[in-house]
Design an enzyme around this catalytic site. Structure first.
Site, PDB file in Angstrom:
ATOM      1  N   ASP A  83      36.913  43.918  36.251  1.00  9.26           N
ATOM      2  CA  ASP A  83      36.307  45.009  37.256  1.00  9.26           C
ATOM      3  C   ASP A  83      37.035  45.062  38.475  1.00  9.26           C
ATOM      4  OD1 ASP A  83      33.208  44.491  37.762  1.00  9.26           O
ATOM      5  OD2 ASP A  83      34.663  43.134  37.342  1.00  9.26           O
ATOM      6  N   ARG A 140      30.200  51.478  30.436  1.00 11.09           N
ATOM      7  CA  ARG A 140      30.712  52.970  30.738  1.00 11.09           C
ATOM      8  C   ARG A 140      31.992  53.285  29.810  1.00 11.09           C
ATOM      9  NH1 ARG A 140      28.490  50.915  35.634  1.00 11.09           N
ATOM     10  NH2 ARG A 140      30.139  49.141  35.672  1.00 11.09           N
ATOM     11  N   SER A 149      34.028  42.552  32.677  1.00 10.04           N
ATOM     12  CA  SER A 149      33.652  41.978  33.864  1.00 10.04           C
ATOM     13  C   SER A 149      33.157  40.379  33.752  1.00 10.04           C
ATOM     14  CB  SER A 149      32.508  42.801  34.463  1.00 10.04           C
ATOM     15  OG  SER A 149      32.930  43.959  34.538  1.00 10.04           O
TER      16      SER A 149
END
Ligand SMILES: Nc1ncnc2c1ncn2[C@@H]1O[C@H](COP(=O)(O)OP(=O)(O)O)[C@@H](O)[C@H]1O
Ligand SMILES: O=P(O)(O)OC[C@H]1O[C@@H](O)[C@H](O)[C@@H](O)[C@@H]1O
Length: 489
Positions: free
Chosen positions: A248, A127, A195
């Site tokens: 994250d 993202r 992440s």
């Protein structure tokens, strides 16, 4: 890609059974009954049953028993998690739960102001986002984001290919803007959410410890991921400053605290699983640096690596990448041991990771009277046709057993964090909010509901009143921008 060892999927099924001595399993009555077509039949408490169904029931019964998570086991897991947290803070390598320092020692105050970018690389999706922060509790004035699936080939290519892809998507996103040049020629600043386990050297640098989930890019291990990104950005002509590198789970914690100061942990149940929480800096024996003014340090637990005498690797039993695979392995065992799926060649059923967690979620949530969604998924994904309603009900039960075990173990991990923080009991328990994000938690309703009810069961009525679970939607993206803002010069 099959990094789920076959033992893993059954590990917990037989894991505790291995402790029992010579447990007798039911056996078929050896053909004393009248033979029916090509199967023997069996007299049983529920009337005449084909051997196929009896054998199938045996597989499900074994799974149900092996995956049972009584509260006593969950309490042991919670206590073990709390213990591993302490061991991981004690010294490097003190626990498989790495307890990595994030170097985030001040969390968003709500006064952050300005335009910041976020990059969020997860195990499935990537993202890019832009956030305009209003400052003085105005919170987020506006935000734009774009999500793309990560091309699978980039998960096992080279570091420059992966970071080139990331920088390319960022470049496209920035190029589409108009008139958002930074005031007084300041560089655009971004927070990078990554992440995977990183040994941070500062809030904006760190080296990749190892890849998890489906990533395996050898030349990136041990490298500074911010340096890799900056190199790729320069090649794209992007002159931006990476103000923060965060996990994250840390981002989710930061994004949630921005809206609710009682948030004590950020937890991810997505492709993988992880948790981050705020630790007292003086409660980290392994930390040799000077204590931050805030007295706090956010810890990236990397709890996916947790295992205890009660269960094998935590992440592989509780996260989105693996639940579908576990169900697939059970269905394969069901097929081979009972022959209940008539005349299939099992090729799809034998393909690792072919059944995905969204598939089992759709079957598990099938409310149609004849379970036609189950029939469709079995046919479309596994080429299993013409199943009886009884068989489809059995498939739903298998999904339920696997998802409930995951949810209950997830709740136990969270109870372990609350235990470590001393917020898991007592009538004067301060309000504690657990912010959870991730596609599994967001989309798998029965998983989410079971996690929340189990946490209440473990905490008990009194303590449950002061603990809340919140879905922090896309917290890690906003969190990255917020931490970049809080580090901003
Ligand atoms: N409809 C769904 N039902 C159950 N699980 C889902 C569903 N959609 C996605 N998931 C799970 O969520 C994971 C993606 O999590 P997400 O947080 O969105 O991305 P990332 O892991 O890349 O951060 C997928 O790997 C999948 O296991
Ligand atoms: O957001 P995702 O992709 O589900 O990642 C969750 C966790 O997945 C684990 O495998 C990683 O080691 C963690 O660092 C990460 O936080």
């Amino acid at each position: 890609m099959d990094n789920v060892s076959s033992s893993c999927c059954y590990a917990v099924c037989s894991y505790r059974k291995a402790k029992e001595q010579n447990k007798k399993s039911t056996t078929l009555i050896p053909f004393r009954c009248r033979r029916v077509d090509r199967f023997s039949i069996r007299l049983s408490g529920t009337g005449i049953m084909a051997a196929v169904e009896v054998e199938a029931e045996k597989v499900v019964a074994e799974l149900r028993e092996g995956c049972a998570t009584p509260a006593s086991l969950l309490r042991d897991v919670a206590a073990a998690m709390a213990g591993e947290m302490g061991a991981g803070l004690e010294k490097e390598g003190g626990s498989r739960v790495k307890m990595l320092l994030s170097y985030v020692d001040k969390l968003p105050t709500g006064r952050e102001e300005g335009l910041f970018y976020g990059l969020d690389l997860g195990g499935t999706n990537f993202r890019v986002l832009k956030v305009h922060l209003g400052g003085s509790k105005k919170h987020v004035v506006n935000s734009e984001s774009r999500e793309v699936s990560i091309p699978p080939h980039l998960m096992s290519g080279t570091s420059s290919e992966l970071f080139g892809f990331i920088a390319g998507e960022l470049g496209k996103f920035v190029a589409e803007e108009e008139g958002t040049d930074m005031p007084n020629g300041k560089k655009k600043e971004l927070g990078f959410t990554f992440s995977f386990p990183v040994r941070q050297r500062s809030v904006a640098s760190g080296t990749l410890v190892k890849w998890t989930k489906a990533f395996s890019i050898d030349d990136a291990v041990g490298e500074d991921v911010v340096a890799e990104l900056q190199t790729a950005m320069v090649k794209q002509g992007l002159d931006m400053h990476v103000a923060a590198l965060i996990n994250d789970a840390v981002g989710t914690l930061a994004g949630a605290i921005y809206y609710d100061e009682d948030v004590v942990a950020g937890v991810i149940f997505g492709t993988g699983t992880n948790a981050a929480y705020v630790e007292k800096a003086n409660a980290i024996p392994k930390w040799e640096g000077e204590l931050p003014n805030s007295g706090d340090m956010v810890i990236n637990m990397e709890w996916g690596n947790f295992y205890s005498s009660d269960l094998p690797i935590y992440e592989k039993l509780t996260s989105g990448m693996y639940l579908g695979e576990i169900v697939r392995r059970v269905l394969l065992k069901l097929s081979l041991q009972s022959g209940i799926f008539s005349s299939i060649d099992n090729s799809k059923l034998k393909t690792c990771f072919h059944l995905r967690t969204p598939h089992i979620s759709a079957m598990h949530h099938d409310e149609t009277p004849d379970l036609k969604i189950v029939a469709e998924k079995l046919h479309q994904i596994l080429e299993i046709k013409d199943t009886s309603l009884e068989t489809r009900k059995m498939v739903v039960e298998i999904c339920d057993i696997v998802a409930r075990r995951a949810a209950r173990l997830a709740a136990a991990g969270i109870a372990g964090i609350l235990m470590k923080l001393g917020r898991n009991g007592g009538i004067d328990n301060p309000r504690s909010v657990i912010a959870i994000d991730g596609g599994l938690f967001e989309h798998y309703t029965k998983f989410r509901e079971c996690l929340e009810s189990t946490l209440g069961e473990l905490l008990g009525e009194e303590a449950s009143k002061s603990v809340a679970v919140k879905h922090a939607n896309d917290g890690s993206g906003i969190g990255a921008a917020l931490i970049a803002a809080s580090q901003s010069r």
